[in-house]
Write a protein that holds these residues in place. Structure first.
Motif, PDB file in Angstrom:
ATOM      1  N   TYR A 216     -22.886  77.373  90.588  1.00 47.35           N
ATOM      2  CA  TYR A 216     -23.791  76.717  90.937  1.00 47.35           C
ATOM      3  C   TYR A 216     -23.894  75.378  90.356  1.00 47.35           C
ATOM      4  O   TYR A 216     -23.880  75.396  89.108  1.00 47.35           O
ATOM      5  N   GLY A 217     -23.884  74.124  90.752  1.00 45.86           N
ATOM      6  CA  GLY A 217     -24.068  72.974  90.228  1.00 45.86           C
ATOM      7  C   GLY A 217     -25.194  71.990  90.704  1.00 45.86           C
ATOM      8  O   GLY A 217     -25.222  72.122  91.984  1.00 45.86           O
ATOM      9  N   SER A 218     -25.758  71.220  89.787  1.00 44.67           N
ATOM     10  CA  SER A 218     -26.698  70.407  90.176  1.00 44.67           C
ATOM     11  C   SER A 218     -26.589  68.978  89.447  1.00 44.67           C
ATOM     12  O   SER A 218     -26.207  69.064  88.305  1.00 44.67           O
ATOM     13  N   CYS A 219     -26.764  68.121  90.320  1.00 42.42           N
ATOM     14  CA  CYS A 219     -26.514  66.551  89.629  1.00 42.42           C
ATOM     15  C   CYS A 219     -27.660  65.802  90.354  1.00 42.42           C
ATOM     16  O   CYS A 219     -27.400  65.295  91.655  1.00 42.42           O
ATOM     17  N   GLU A 220     -28.723  65.663  89.777  1.00 36.87           N
ATOM     18  CA  GLU A 220     -29.873  64.622  90.195  1.00 36.87           C
ATOM     19  C   GLU A 220     -30.548  63.811  89.261  1.00 36.87           C
ATOM     20  O   GLU A 220     -30.785  64.155  88.245  1.00 36.87           O
ATOM     21  N   GLU A 221     -30.912  62.619  89.586  1.00 38.20           N
ATOM     22  CA  GLU A 221     -31.305  61.707  88.884  1.00 38.20           C
ATOM     23  C   GLU A 221     -30.806  61.458  87.386  1.00 38.20           C
ATOM     24  O   GLU A 221     -31.278  61.543  86.363  1.00 38.20           O
ATOM     25  N   GLY A 222     -29.391  61.567  87.258  1.00 34.62           N
ATOM     26  CA  GLY A 222     -28.583  61.574  85.972  1.00 34.62           C
ATOM     27  C   GLY A 222     -28.752  62.982  85.345  1.00 34.62           C
ATOM     28  O   GLY A 222     -28.195  63.049  84.218  1.00 34.62           O
ATOM     29  N   MET A 223     -29.296  63.941  85.845  1.00 39.18           N
ATOM     30  CA  MET A 223     -29.198  65.363  85.124  1.00 39.18           C
ATOM     31  C   MET A 223     -28.208  66.129  85.696  1.00 39.18           C
ATOM     32  O   MET A 223     -28.353  66.366  86.903  1.00 39.18           O
ATOM     33  N   ILE A 224     -27.213  66.677  85.048  1.00 38.20           N
ATOM     34  CA  ILE A 224     -26.420  67.408  85.462  1.00 38.20           C
ATOM     35  C   ILE A 224     -26.541  68.990  84.984  1.00 38.20           C
ATOM     36  O   ILE A 224     -27.110  69.296  83.596  1.00 38.20           O
ATOM     37  N   SER A 225     -26.517  70.103  85.742  1.00 33.03           N
ATOM     38  CA  SER A 225     -26.870  71.313  85.216  1.00 33.03           C
ATOM     39  C   SER A 225     -25.992  72.387  86.050  1.00 33.03           C
ATOM     40  O   SER A 225     -25.622  72.079  87.433  1.00 33.03           O
ATOM     41  N   SER A 226     -25.508  73.579  85.441  1.00 33.60           N
ATOM     42  CA  SER A 226     -24.731  74.496  86.180  1.00 33.60           C
ATOM     43  C   SER A 226     -25.105  75.892  85.811  1.00 33.60           C
ATOM     44  O   SER A 226     -25.785  76.127  84.585  1.00 33.60           O
ATOM     45  N   SER A 227     -24.352  77.039  86.436  1.00 37.31           N
ATOM     46  CA  SER A 227     -24.535  78.216  86.174  1.00 37.31           C
ATOM     47  C   SER A 227     -23.413  79.059  86.929  1.00 37.31           C
ATOM     48  O   SER A 227     -22.631  78.504  87.830  1.00 37.31           O
ATOM     49  N   PHE A 228     -23.216  80.256  86.396  1.00 31.89           N
ATOM     50  CA  PHE A 228     -22.090  80.784  87.257  1.00 31.89           C
ATOM     51  C   PHE A 228     -22.178  82.302  87.074  1.00 31.89           C
ATOM     52  O   PHE A 228     -22.868  82.806  86.114  1.00 31.89           O
ATOM     53  N   PHE A 229     -21.824  83.055  88.079  1.00 35.36           N
ATOM     54  CA  PHE A 229     -22.176  84.577  88.008  1.00 35.36           C
ATOM     55  C   PHE A 229     -20.971  85.218  88.944  1.00 35.36           C
ATOM     56  O   PHE A 229     -20.051  84.520  89.465  1.00 35.36           O
ATOM     57  N   TYR A 230     -21.022  86.627  88.817  1.00 32.66           N
ATOM     58  CA  TYR A 230     -19.861  87.266  89.463  1.00 32.66           C
ATOM     59  C   TYR A 230     -20.170  88.587  90.217  1.00 32.66           C
ATOM     60  O   TYR A 230     -21.360  88.862  90.033  1.00 32.66           O
ATOM     61  N   LEU A 231     -19.269  88.926  91.045  1.00 29.92           N
ATOM     62  CA  LEU A 231     -19.213  90.180  91.844  1.00 29.92           C
ATOM     63  C   LEU A 231     -17.873  90.797  90.811  1.00 29.92           C
ATOM     64  O   LEU A 231     -16.897  90.438  91.135  1.00 29.92           O
ATOM     65  N   ILE A 232     -18.422  91.931  90.325  1.00 30.47           N
ATOM     66  CA  ILE A 232     -17.108  92.818  89.514  1.00 30.47           C
ATOM     67  C   ILE A 232     -17.518  94.211  90.019  1.00 30.47           C
ATOM     68  O   ILE A 232     -18.613  94.676  89.676  1.00 30.47           O
ATOM     69  N   ASN A 233     -16.343  94.912  90.361  1.00 30.84           N
ATOM     70  CA  ASN A 233     -16.924  96.406  90.557  1.00 30.84           C
ATOM     71  C   ASN A 233     -18.210  96.858  91.506  1.00 30.84           C
ATOM     72  O   ASN A 233     -18.890  97.634  91.186  1.00 30.84           O
ATOM     73  N   ASN A 234     -18.240  95.803  92.631  1.00 26.43           N
ATOM     74  CA  ASN A 234     -19.219  96.019  93.232  1.00 26.43           C
ATOM     75  C   ASN A 234     -20.830  95.826  92.525  1.00 26.43           C
ATOM     76  O   ASN A 234     -21.840  96.264  93.295  1.00 26.43           O
ATOM     77  N   ARG A 235     -20.676  94.917  91.484  1.00 29.73           N
ATOM     78  CA  ARG A 235     -22.102  94.902  90.773  1.00 29.73           C
ATOM     79  C   ARG A 235     -22.061  93.091  90.706  1.00 29.73           C
ATOM     80  O   ARG A 235     -20.911  92.482  90.136  1.00 29.73           O
ATOM     81  N   TYR A 236     -23.184  92.529  91.080  1.00 30.78           N
ATOM     82  CA  TYR A 236     -23.645  91.201  90.797  1.00 30.78           C
ATOM     83  C   TYR A 236     -24.032  91.078  89.315  1.00 30.78           C
ATOM     84  O   TYR A 236     -24.940  91.631  89.114  1.00 30.78           O
ATOM     85  N   LEU A 237     -23.484  90.029  88.677  1.00 30.85           N
ATOM     86  CA  LEU A 237     -23.758  90.107  87.354  1.00 30.85           C
ATOM     87  C   LEU A 237     -23.606  88.496  87.036  1.00 30.85           C
ATOM     88  O   LEU A 237     -22.784  87.935  87.277  1.00 30.85           O
ATOM     89  N   GLU A 238     -24.707  88.413  86.072  1.00 29.19           N
ATOM     90  CA  GLU A 238     -24.754  86.900  85.398  1.00 29.19           C
ATOM     91  C   GLU A 238     -23.755  86.969  84.340  1.00 29.19           C
ATOM     92  O   GLU A 238     -23.318  87.990  83.979  1.00 29.19           O
ATOM     93  N   SER A 239     -23.277  85.954  83.773  1.00 28.99           N
ATOM     94  CA  SER A 239     -22.133  85.540  82.926  1.00 28.99           C
ATOM     95  C   SER A 239     -22.246  86.524  81.941  1.00 28.99           C
ATOM     96  O   SER A 239     -21.082  86.984  81.107  1.00 28.99           O
ATOM     97  N   HIS A 240     -23.349  86.410  81.292  1.00 33.55           N
ATOM     98  CA  HIS A 240     -23.578  87.176  79.956  1.00 33.55           C
ATOM     99  C   HIS A 240     -23.781  88.767  80.164  1.00 33.55           C
ATOM    100  O   HIS A 240     -23.711  89.438  78.942  1.00 33.55           O
ATOM    101  N   LYS A 241     -23.543  89.210  81.305  1.00 33.41           N
ATOM    102  CA  LYS A 241     -23.708  90.509  81.466  1.00 33.41           C
ATOM    103  C   LYS A 241     -22.457  91.121  82.152  1.00 33.41           C
ATOM    104  O   LYS A 241     -22.660  92.402  82.541  1.00 33.41           O
ATOM    105  N   VAL A 242     -21.317  90.360  82.261  1.00 32.80           N
ATOM    106  CA  VAL A 242     -20.181  90.837  82.793  1.00 32.80           C
ATOM    107  C   VAL A 242     -19.620  92.246  82.414  1.00 32.80           C
ATOM    108  O   VAL A 242     -19.146  93.101  83.051  1.00 32.80           O
ATOM    109  N   ASN A 243     -19.799  92.550  81.150  1.00 31.90           N
ATOM    110  CA  ASN A 243     -19.420  93.869  80.305  1.00 31.90           C
ATOM    111  C   ASN A 243     -20.245  95.020  80.948  1.00 31.90           C
ATOM    112  O   ASN A 243     -19.627  95.938  80.676  1.00 31.90           O
TER     113      ASN A 243
END
Length: 149
Positions: free
Chosen positions: A33-60
């Motif tokens: 996910y990426g956002s770029c508005e009014e000079g502000m940039i923000s992003s995020s990323f996540f996964y599908l691993i072994n049939n589970r949707y996981l935020e980046s800090h929970k991939v284990n």
């Protein structure tokens, strides 16, 4: 393809590549996910691993017993986010240079096995017109939406 499309594609591929590196190329799908508005940039990323949707800090959480653990340290996550944000900034520069509209929101999905890539872009202001929600709230909502499908 022209210079603009080639470079735009390269930068998106770089975002996916750093996310794949984060999980040592062991994901079924990668979401950026990426956002770029009014000079502000923000992003995020996540996964599908072994049939589970996981935020980046929970991939284990998706690993089987005996699987090697991923390095999900704050430093490592910030490194990935820095690279994604740099790529978004480069896309903004490219759009300006080539007189193209810059997306205010990017949603990238990469299916690892098939190599299929899907992207959605918005060009209207998303979070700037919102009194309460931030770009990260929209990223979290997308995660919940994907998880619920």
């Amino acid at each position: 393809m022209n210079k603009f499309e080639d470079r735009f594609s390269e930068l998106q591929a770089d975002m996916i590549a750093i996310c794949m590196e984060y999980v040592e190329d062991k994901a079924d799908k990668v979401y950026v996910y990426g956002s770029c508005e009014e000079g502000m940039i923000s992003s995020s990323f996540f996964y599908l691993i072994n049939n589970r949707y996981l935020e980046s800090h929970k991939v284990n959480d998706a690993l089987e017993n005996g699987d090697e653990r991923y390095d999900v340290s704050t430093e490592r996550q910030l490194m990935v986010l820095r690279i994604i944000n740099d790529d978004i900034e480069k896309i903004a520069e490219l759009c300006k240079e080539c007189d193209r509209d810059m997306p205010t929101e990017l949603k990238l999905i990469y299916e690892v096995k098939s190599g299929r890539f899907h992207a959605e872009y918005k060009y209207d202001l998303v979070h700037t017109n919102e009194d309460i929600k931030t770009a990260s709230d929209f990223a979290d909502e997308w995660f919940e939406e994907i998880k619920g499908i």
